[in-house]
Design a protein around this motif. Structure first.
Motif, short mmCIF file in Angstrom:
data_model
loop_
_atom_site.label_atom_id
_atom_site.label_comp_id
_atom_site.label_asym_id
_atom_site.label_seq_id
_atom_site.Cartn_x
_atom_site.Cartn_y
_atom_site.Cartn_z
N TYR A 1 -25.35 -20.75 -7.82
CA TYR A 1 -25.85 -20.86 -6.46
C TYR A 1 -27.08 -21.76 -6.50
O TYR A 1 -27.65 -21.98 -7.56
N PRO A 2 -27.51 -22.26 -5.34
CA PRO A 2 -28.64 -23.19 -5.35
C PRO A 2 -29.81 -22.76 -6.26
O PRO A 2 -30.34 -23.56 -7.01
N LEU A 3 -30.18 -21.49 -6.22
CA LEU A 3 -31.34 -21.10 -7.02
C LEU A 3 -31.00 -20.26 -8.24
O LEU A 3 -31.75 -20.25 -9.21
N VAL A 4 -29.89 -19.55 -8.17
CA VAL A 4 -29.58 -18.66 -9.30
C VAL A 4 -28.22 -18.95 -9.88
O VAL A 4 -27.30 -19.41 -9.20
N LEU A 5 -28.11 -18.66 -11.17
CA LEU A 5 -26.83 -18.71 -11.85
C LEU A 5 -26.23 -17.32 -11.69
O LEU A 5 -26.61 -16.38 -12.39
N ALA A 6 -25.32 -17.16 -10.72
CA ALA A 6 -24.82 -15.83 -10.40
C ALA A 6 -23.89 -15.30 -11.48
O ALA A 6 -23.91 -14.12 -11.80
N LEU A 7 -23.07 -16.19 -12.03
CA LEU A 7 -22.16 -15.79 -13.10
C LEU A 7 -22.24 -16.82 -14.21
O LEU A 7 -22.14 -18.02 -13.95
N ASP A 8 -22.40 -16.33 -15.41
CA ASP A 8 -22.60 -17.22 -16.54
C ASP A 8 -21.48 -16.99 -17.56
O ASP A 8 -21.56 -16.09 -18.39
N HIS A 9 -20.42 -17.77 -17.46
CA HIS A 9 -19.29 -17.66 -18.38
C HIS A 9 -18.85 -16.22 -18.59
O HIS A 9 -18.90 -15.70 -19.71
N VAL A 10 -18.41 -15.60 -17.52
CA VAL A 10 -18.03 -14.19 -17.58
C VAL A 10 -16.53 -14.05 -17.84
O VAL A 10 -15.72 -14.73 -17.22
N ASP A 11 -16.20 -13.16 -18.77
CA ASP A 11 -14.80 -12.78 -18.99
C ASP A 11 -14.60 -11.38 -18.46
O ASP A 11 -15.43 -10.50 -18.67
N PHE A 12 -13.49 -11.18 -17.77
CA PHE A 12 -13.21 -9.85 -17.24
C PHE A 12 -11.71 -9.65 -17.21
O PHE A 12 -10.96 -10.57 -16.87
N ALA A 13 -11.27 -8.46 -17.64
CA ALA A 13 -9.83 -8.20 -17.62
C ALA A 13 -9.56 -6.81 -17.07
O ALA A 13 -10.25 -5.86 -17.41
N LEU A 14 -8.58 -6.75 -16.20
CA LEU A 14 -8.19 -5.48 -15.58
C LEU A 14 -6.78 -5.17 -16.02
O LEU A 14 -5.86 -5.95 -15.78
N LYS A 15 -6.63 -4.00 -16.70
CA LYS A 15 -5.30 -3.62 -17.18
C LYS A 15 -4.49 -3.05 -16.03
O LYS A 15 -5.04 -2.50 -15.08
N LYS A 16 -3.17 -3.15 -16.17
CA LYS A 16 -2.30 -2.60 -15.12
C LYS A 16 -2.46 -1.08 -15.06
O LYS A 16 -2.45 -0.40 -16.07
N GLY A 17 -2.62 -0.57 -13.88
CA GLY A 17 -2.63 0.87 -13.67
C GLY A 17 -3.87 1.60 -14.16
O GLY A 17 -3.83 2.79 -14.40
N GLU A 18 -4.98 0.89 -14.31
CA GLU A 18 -6.22 1.57 -14.70
C GLU A 18 -7.23 1.52 -13.56
O GLU A 18 -7.12 0.71 -12.64
N ILE A 19 -8.22 2.42 -13.65
CA ILE A 19 -9.37 2.32 -12.77
C ILE A 19 -10.52 1.80 -13.61
O ILE A 19 -10.90 2.40 -14.61
N HIS A 20 -11.01 0.64 -13.23
CA HIS A 20 -11.98 -0.07 -14.03
C HIS A 20 -13.29 -0.16 -13.25
O HIS A 20 -13.30 -0.65 -12.13
N SER A 21 -14.35 0.36 -13.82
CA SER A 21 -15.62 0.32 -13.12
C SER A 21 -16.42 -0.90 -13.56
O SER A 21 -16.62 -1.12 -14.75
N LEU A 22 -16.83 -1.68 -12.58
CA LEU A 22 -17.65 -2.85 -12.87
C LEU A 22 -19.08 -2.45 -12.55
O LEU A 22 -19.46 -2.28 -11.39
N LEU A 23 -19.86 -2.29 -13.61
CA LEU A 23 -21.16 -1.67 -13.46
C LEU A 23 -22.26 -2.72 -13.56
O LEU A 23 -22.15 -3.66 -14.34
N GLY A 24 -23.30 -2.55 -12.78
CA GLY A 24 -24.42 -3.48 -12.90
C GLY A 24 -25.41 -3.23 -11.79
O GLY A 24 -25.10 -2.59 -10.79
N GLU A 25 -26.61 -3.76 -11.98
CA GLU A 25 -27.65 -3.61 -10.98
C GLU A 25 -27.37 -4.54 -9.80
O GLU A 25 -26.51 -5.40 -9.87
N ASN A 26 -28.17 -4.38 -8.75
CA ASN A 26 -28.05 -5.32 -7.63
C ASN A 26 -28.37 -6.71 -8.15
O ASN A 26 -29.33 -6.91 -8.87
#
Lengths: 505, 287
Positions: A13-38
């Motif tokens: 984004y103009p002032l911040v790097l919101a995502l920095d080379h992020v890998d994320f994978a969601l398996k079929k049929g799971e509940i996956h919590s994406l945790l993090g601060e604001n």
């Protein structure tokens, strides 16, 4: 087998790097919590997956096929559904209209309302919700509105469901109900991602956790079995934090604030119904309740912003009335529930905001003493650990946590006897929460009288020495925090358990 | 008795352009764009109508030209407020000013007269025989059907209430707004053409004389409902008719000429207080 794989996602984004080379994978049929601060990038990552925001770099693979998502329509067609934190509903329209719009059943060009309503009612019944398909959304509670959002995704055959902070606005009962629905959907083969910063809930409902911090994936694919909230908190914040500080008062002194029978009527409706309580020095009195049950109005009456129809407020035995300025000069401090509208003037500088309301103390014959203001505010920045480049930047450029610290620094530094504190940690990161809680407890130990109004149950329960529950403009229960369990509180907050709660006294 | 008849006829004939413009405004507001530019679209409709009739010698072509002129300004309003996210009040008022200036300039260039155009071919007959009256009624029924019975109507209302929600379910928010706002221009243009080609047979400077603003008031008072637009417009049409019939009867005409505007003011001050426009007016889907 993965439902979704996101590789090397970068978003600048103009002032911040919101995502920095992020890998994320969601398996079929799971509940996956994406945790993090604001501001850690959770929502941005999911917005990328839903086609709302385009990444600068990276690949997305859905059900084994690489996709290029430019708009939500494409994501919907791929079977991705998203329940947004701020519900994407139209209150004046019906449940049916809200659910089907975009893929409506039609006869020719005519919207086939009857058939739409039938389909929606069938879905509602299938999940056992207590909603009518032809009800207007504005008649629904927040929990029910969320169910409408979930149905919206199910109606579109979503096999991958994203929920952004789904529990933020729910009562304990509604959270249980939501988790029941999520487990049911999981059983039916839906893959679910929930974005959250709540650790307990993560461990309760999720199979897998991934932790984001400052736009980087700290650790992904952690199994919730054998991980503790402390470990997760440490990953989120990057250092050890003390969660749920709980330290009760040592000595309660004399009554500082005596509130008698505040009553407020508005448009034929009783908003506040004979609310009375006493606030003593050296205690934190908590008020729990779902928002919109009169808390806002009570705060406004207690800080002079609004005049109640019937009210007698005494501070140290003397009548307290007048404009907000009079309340401030009688040493009643106010941390407003919404820092954006009441707490700060976002377009003004940090320096101006730090003396807002107390500016009289920094002037002589109407001319501000700039040197004193500078010294004073720079000290506050240091003392309260407010991260701002300098005192001249606009408040709007700071993070939520730092904005809240400015409000707190301003009020605390003027040494009030009585503090009306509302939602002090809303939208604030864990580090700042810990700090704000510590500060509040320290003030209480110094003998201040603090009224704490918060929608966060853990917060009111942990901090309060005494607890009241507010429902529909009344205090429906009062007691010691440990006398209430979450489920009972939930019942009281929704009016399901009535005044019998008063038996605790 | 003949006085009464003339007031009644006049009420209806003054209402037609107001209804057309207000029906247009409803489409615009329901799609989430404030309709303050109606005045400019009516002005363009009146002017382009005469222009079309002047060059073709055919009143029907004139009316089509008027609708095109209004539609063009509607499109302009859409481009400014949707594409470039200009504040919709500013965009509307800007267009209103532009329309007055542009038509005056063009009159000077084309007819060498800043005050009025020459007489052109126009629609004969009174309000009860004019085809525009019946077109107006048809538009009213059609618009109600479109808004509340069709798929497009549902989508348009959703866009107007909550553009973000609409875009998250995959609706083409911008396209729908463009359609709504441009259509509002076409209808207001037709209302303007009625003024210059049906009511009269020439264009006079500042012809719409604030009727676009009155149409805004009508549309609000009508709670953005096409059928109620008709009823509310009659109140204003009546005050306009009264004003005309009182002219030259001892009452200072300037005082009577104030009547429609005074009614507008009163209506907006007291009648429209609890009427809420669609929640998404002035909002965008991507911020």
């Amino acid at each position: 087998m993965y439902a979704v794989e996101m590789k090397n996602i970068t978003k600048q984004y103009p002032l911040v790097l919101a995502l920095d080379h992020v890998d994320f994978a969601l398996k079929k049929g799971e509940i996956h919590s994406l945790l993090g601060e604001n501001g850690a990038g959770k929502s941005t990552l999911m917005k990328v997956l839903y086609g709302i925001c385009r990444p600068d770099e990276g690949t997305i693979i859905v059900n084994g096929k690489q996709v290029d998502l430019k708009k939500p329509k494409q994501a919907i067609d791929l079977g991705i559904g998203m329940v947004h934190q701020h519900f994407m509903l139209t209150p004046v329209m019906s449940v049916t209209e809200n659910i089907v719009v975009g893929c409506e059943p039609v006869r020719g060009v005519i919207f086939d309302k009857a058939s739409a309503q039938r389909q929606v009612q069938e879905m509602i019944d299938r999940y056992g919700f207590q909603i009518q398909a032809d009800q207007k959304v504005k008649e629904l509670s927040v929990g029910e509105q969320q169910k409408v959002e979930i149905l919206k995704a199910i109606y579109r055959n979503a096999k991958i469901l994203i929920l952004d902070e789904p529990t933020a606005v729910l009562t304990p009962q509604e959270v249980e109900e939501l988790f029941r629905i999520l487990r049911e959907l999981k059983k039916a083969g839906t893959s679910i991602t929930i974005i959250t910063h709540k650790l307990k809930e993560t461990l309760e409902v999720a199979d897998t956790v991934s932790v984001l911090r400052d736009g980087r994936m700290i650790q992904s694919d952690i199994s919730t079995k054998g991980v503790t909230t402390e470990e997760l908190a440490q990953m989120m914040v990057g250092r050890e934090v003390e969660l749920g500080i709980c330290r009760k008062t040592q000595s309660v002194g004399k009554v500082r604030l005596n509130v008698k029978e505040i009553t407020l009527r508005e448009k034929e409706k009783t908003v506040l119904d004979k609310i009375s309580f006493q606030l003593k020095e050296g205690e934190i009195l908590g008020i729990a309740g779902i928002e919109g049950n009169g808390q806002t109005e009570l705060i406004e009456c207690l800080t002079g912003i609004r005049k109640a129809d019937v009210s007698l407020i005494e501070k140290d035995g003397e009548k307290l009335e007048g404009a907000p300025g009079d309340f401030i000069s009688r040493k009643v401090g106010h941390i407003p529930e919404d820092r954006m509208t009441r707490g700060l003037v976002l377009e003004l500088s940090v320096r101006d905001n730090l003396i807002l309301g107390y500016q009289k103390l920094f002037q002589k014959n109407g001319v501000m003493n700039r040197r004193r203001i500078r010294e004073f505010t720079e000290n506050l920045l240091k003392e309260y650990g407010i991260k701002a480049p300098n005192i001249s930047v606009k408040c709007s450029s700071l993070s939520g946590g730092n904005q809240q610290k400015i409000v707190i620094a301003r009020v605390f530094s003027e040494d009030p006897d009585v503090l009306i504190v509302a939602q002090p940690t809303r939208g604030v990161d864990i580090g700042a929460i810990e700090y704000i809680h510590e500060r509040l407890l320290k003030l209480r130990d110094e003998g201040k009288a603090i009224l704490l109004i918060s929608a966060d149950l853990d917060e009111v329960k942990n901090l309060s020495d005494r607890l009241m529950v507010m429902y529909d403009g009344r205090i429906v229960a009062e007691g010691l925090p440990e006398q209430f369990d979450d489920m009972h509180l939930g019942l009281l907050m929704t009016g399901a358990a009535g005044r019998e709660g008063l038996q605790y006294e | 008795m003949s006085d009464l008849m003339s007031v009644i006829t006049s009420t209806f004939s003054m209402s037609v352009p107001l209804i057309l413009a207000a029906l247009g405004g409803v489409l615009s507001v329901k799609s989430g764009v404030m309709a303050l530019g109606l005045e400019s679209m009516m002005t363009m409709g009146a002017f382009c109508g005469v222009l079309g009739s002047f060059y073709s010698g055919n009143a029907v072509i004139g009316i089509l030209a008027g609708m095109a002129g209004g539609g063009l300004f509607g499109l302009g309003h859409a481009v400014l407020s949707v594409r470039y996210k200009v504040n919709q009040v500013i965009s509307g008022i800007g267009l209103n000013l532009l329309a007055v200036a542009a038509t005056t300039l063009l009159m000077q260039i084309i007819w060498d007269n800043k005050g009025s155009s020459p007489q052109v071919a126009s629609i004969d007959g009174n309000v009860f025989t004019s085809p525009i009256t019946y077109i107006m009624l048809a538009v009213m029924f059609f618009e109600y059907f479109l808004l509340f019975k069709t798929r497009f109507g549902l989508r348009l209302r959703m866009v107007g209430e909550n553009p973000k929600a609409a875009s998250t379910v995959g609706l083409a928010v911008h396209k729908i707004k463009y359609i709504g706002v441009t259509a509002s221009g076409v209808l207001a243009g037709l209302g303007g053409a009625y003024l210059s080609l049906d009511h009269l047979n020439m264009y006079v400077r500042d012809m719409s004389a604030g009727r676009g603003y009155i149409a805004v008031a009508i549309m609000i008072l009508a709670k953005y409902n096409p059928f109620q637009v008709l009823l509310c417009a009659l109140i204003f049409g009546f005050s306009d008719a009264l004003q005309i019939s009182f002219q030259g009867r001892g009452v200072p005409p300037q005082i009577m000429a104030m009547l429609p505007y005074a009614v507008t003011l009163l209506v907006l001050a007291f009648g429209a207080r609890h009427i809420t426009p669609p929640a998404g007016v002035g909002c965008h889907d991507d911020d």
